[in-house]
Design a protein around this motif. Structure first.
Motif, PDB file in Angstrom:
ATOM      1  N   THR A   1       0.882  -1.159   0.000  1.00  0.00           N
ATOM      2  CA  THR A   1       0.000   0.000   0.000  1.00  0.00           C
ATOM      3  C   THR A   1       0.921   1.211   0.000  1.00  0.00           C
ATOM      4  N   ILE A   2       0.832   2.002  -1.046  1.00  0.00           N
ATOM      5  CA  ILE A   2       1.720   3.150  -1.201  1.00  0.00           C
ATOM      6  C   ILE A   2       0.905   4.418  -0.992  1.00  0.00           C
ATOM      7  N   ALA A   3       1.261   5.194   0.011  1.00  0.00           N
ATOM      8  CA  ALA A   3       0.565   6.454   0.307  1.00  0.00           C
ATOM      9  C   ALA A   3       1.116   7.533  -0.627  1.00  0.00           C
ATOM     10  N   LEU A   4       0.344   7.878  -1.626  1.00  0.00           N
ATOM     11  CA  LEU A   4       0.775   8.894  -2.595  1.00  0.00           C
ATOM     12  C   LEU A   4       0.977  10.252  -1.945  1.00  0.00           C
ATOM     13  N   ASP A   5       0.288  10.483  -0.838  1.00  0.00           N
ATOM     14  CA  ASP A   5       0.336  11.786  -0.162  1.00  0.00           C
ATOM     15  C   ASP A   5       1.184  11.753   1.112  1.00  0.00           C
ATOM     16  N   GLY A   6       1.908  10.638   1.328  1.00  0.00           N
ATOM     17  CA  GLY A   6       2.710  10.529   2.540  1.00  0.00           C
ATOM     18  C   GLY A   6       1.865  10.497   3.800  1.00  0.00           C
ATOM     19  N   GLY A   7       0.564  10.269   3.655  1.00  0.00           N
ATOM     20  CA  GLY A   7      -0.340  10.229   4.800  1.00  0.00           C
ATOM     21  C   GLY A   7      -0.813  11.596   5.241  1.00  0.00           C
ATOM     22  N   ASN A   8      -0.443  12.649   4.493  1.00  0.00           N
ATOM     23  CA  ASN A   8      -0.782  14.021   4.884  1.00  0.00           C
ATOM     24  C   ASN A   8      -1.875  14.660   4.038  1.00  0.00           C
ATOM     25  N   GLY A   9      -2.300  14.010   2.972  1.00  0.00           N
ATOM     26  CA  GLY A   9      -3.307  14.595   2.087  1.00  0.00           C
ATOM     27  C   GLY A   9      -2.703  15.607   1.119  1.00  0.00           C
ATOM     28  N   PHE A  10      -3.398  15.823   0.004  1.00  0.00           N
ATOM     29  CA  PHE A  10      -3.029  16.842  -0.978  1.00  0.00           C
ATOM     30  C   PHE A  10      -4.008  17.997  -0.857  1.00  0.00           C
ATOM     31  N   GLN A  11      -3.575  19.158  -1.260  1.00  0.00           N
ATOM     32  CA  GLN A  11      -4.472  20.297  -1.384  1.00  0.00           C
ATOM     33  C   GLN A  11      -5.038  20.280  -2.802  1.00  0.00           C
TER      34      GLN A  11
END
Length: 173
Positions: free
Chosen positions: A49-59
């Motif tokens: 499972t690869i978190a594209l947003d590093g776990g921080n979310g995108f704006q």
């Protein structure tokens, strides 16, 4: 009676002599295929499972322009314990392609709109649906170095989730 016995013996000898000439030759071809034995997929590479947003979310504002993307996220798929005689590992990728660019984009099945997931090799090779890549086995192992990111072809990404499922199938030579 003796004459009949001699004639019968000659007749039987003639038949026995003629029988081998009635037999047909037979050709037998034996075949087999020797296939490469499989490597073991490293336990860390079986389900990723690869978190594209590093776990921080995108704006959403950062993905409004056509061609906008998130930063690349690097990851590896490792093959280990490759037996002697196995010289190549061929990875074939499959998933639902994004219509905008099926060469390297996978369709987002999450709730965000106007966004896809891009998958490449770290050398820039496009790894869209159906693409293959061959790795040469060295020291009984091979590591596929990959990178992925969120990408919008047209811009205007709406808030929501981003998800794509891609399967890597390995064959060996």
């Amino acid at each position: 009676m003796k004459a009949k016995l001699i004639l019968l013996t000659l007749y039987m000898a003639a038949i026995a002599y003629a029988l081998p000439s009635l037999a047909a030759d037979t050709t037998m071809t034996m075949t087999a295929t020797v296939v490469a034995s499989p490597c073991t997929v490293d336990s860390d590479s079986i389900t990723k499972t690869i978190a594209l947003d590093g776990g921080n979310g995108f704006q959403a504002k950062d993905l409004q322009s056509a061609g906008a993307s998130s930063a690349w996220v690097n990851f590896d798929l490792k093959l280990i314990d490759c037996p002697a005689g196995t010289t190549n590992a061929v990875m074939t990728l499959s998933g639902t392609p994004d219509e905008a660019n099926p060469d390297s984009l996978y369709k987002n099945t999450g709730t965000a709109e106007n966004v896809a997931v891009e998958l490449q090799g770290t050398g820039g090779q496009h790894f869209g649906n159906g693409k293959t890549f061959t790795g040469v086995i060295v020291n009984n192992a091979y590591t596929f170095h990959l990178q992925t990111r969120a990408y919008t072809t047209d811009g205007g990404v709406t808030p929501g989730t981003i998800q794509a499922v891609v399967t890597a199938n390995f064959t060996y030579q």
